[in-house]
Design a protein around this motif. Structure first.
Motif, PDB file in Angstrom:
ATOM      1  N   UNK A 143      -1.436 -24.332 -21.950  1.00  0.00           N
ATOM      2  CA  UNK A 143      -2.018 -25.454 -22.027  1.00  0.00           C
ATOM      3  C   UNK A 143      -2.268 -26.360 -20.815  1.00  0.00           C
ATOM      4  N   UNK A 144      -1.196 -26.350 -20.309  1.00  0.00           N
ATOM      5  CA  UNK A 144      -1.254 -27.172 -18.976  1.00  0.00           C
ATOM      6  C   UNK A 144      -2.007 -26.718 -17.771  1.00  0.00           C
ATOM      7  N   UNK A 145      -2.258 -25.313 -17.844  1.00  0.00           N
ATOM      8  CA  UNK A 145      -3.165 -24.869 -16.816  1.00  0.00           C
ATOM      9  C   UNK A 145      -4.685 -24.862 -17.330  1.00  0.00           C
TER      10      UNK A 145
ATOM     11  N   UNK B 241      -4.560 -18.460  -9.375  1.00  0.00           N
ATOM     12  CA  UNK B 241      -4.100 -17.841 -10.381  1.00  0.00           C
ATOM     13  C   UNK B 241      -2.604 -17.998 -10.253  1.00  0.00           C
ATOM     14  N   UNK B 242      -1.913 -18.525 -11.572  1.00  0.00           N
ATOM     15  CA  UNK B 242      -0.423 -18.829 -11.460  1.00  0.00           C
ATOM     16  C   UNK B 242       0.096 -17.782 -12.432  1.00  0.00           C
TER      17      UNK B 242
ATOM     18  N   UNK C 218       6.556 -19.325 -10.142  1.00  0.00           N
ATOM     19  CA  UNK C 218       5.564 -18.684 -10.332  1.00  0.00           C
ATOM     20  C   UNK C 218       5.051 -17.805  -9.261  1.00  0.00           C
ATOM     21  N   UNK C 219       4.590 -16.643  -9.395  1.00  0.00           N
ATOM     22  CA  UNK C 219       3.629 -15.655  -8.650  1.00  0.00           C
ATOM     23  C   UNK C 219       2.326 -16.317  -8.539  1.00  0.00           C
ATOM     24  N   UNK C 220       1.764 -16.713  -7.326  1.00  0.00           N
ATOM     25  CA  UNK C 220       0.360 -17.369  -7.293  1.00  0.00           C
ATOM     26  C   UNK C 220      -0.390 -16.315  -6.464  1.00  0.00           C
TER      27      UNK C 220
ATOM     28  N   UNK D  45       4.901 -17.591  -3.401  1.00  0.00           N
ATOM     29  CA  UNK D  45       5.553 -18.017  -4.753  1.00  0.00           C
ATOM     30  C   UNK D  45       4.999 -19.610  -4.498  1.00  0.00           C
ATOM     31  N   UNK D  46       5.449 -20.072  -6.013  1.00  0.00           N
ATOM     32  CA  UNK D  46       4.966 -21.648  -6.063  1.00  0.00           C
ATOM     33  C   UNK D  46       5.741 -21.769  -7.161  1.00  0.00           C
TER      34      UNK D  46
END
Length: 90
Positions: free
Chosen positions: A25-27, A34-35, A54-56, A67-68
């Motif tokens: 929902x937030x993305x 892409x996260x 996340x892996x981004x 990473x993020x």
């Protein structure tokens, strides 16, 4: 601090279906990177804070991976919103 206590952060853990729903929902509408969330910690406040590890993937420049941390806030009965995104050094 004890997990579940108002204001205390939980330990990072695998996403539940509800956590994934908040993340999606937030993305919604977010483009360019892409996260993929790997783990999440939550904090109950007047609503709930989420910190997603996340892996981004930067899709516009040769699919660079990094990473993020993606932080979100969700008020009860409202849409989740991104509050901060940080690329992590490795």
């Amino acid at each position: 601090m004890a997990e579940g206590m108002m204001g205390a952060w939980s330990e990072y853990h695998k996403l539940s279906p509800e956590d994934q729903k908040v993340f999606d929902e937030g993305m919604e509408g977010f483009t360019g990177v892409g996260y993929s969330p790997v783990a999440v910690a939550t904090q109950v406040v007047n609503g709930e804070n989420y910190s997603f590890f996340c892996n981004a993937t930067l899709v516009s420049v040769g699919e660079e991976h990094f990473p993020a941390m993606v932080d979100m806030y969700k008020k009860p009965s409202e849409k989740a919103e991104i509050t901060k995104i940080n690329q992590l050094e490795y």
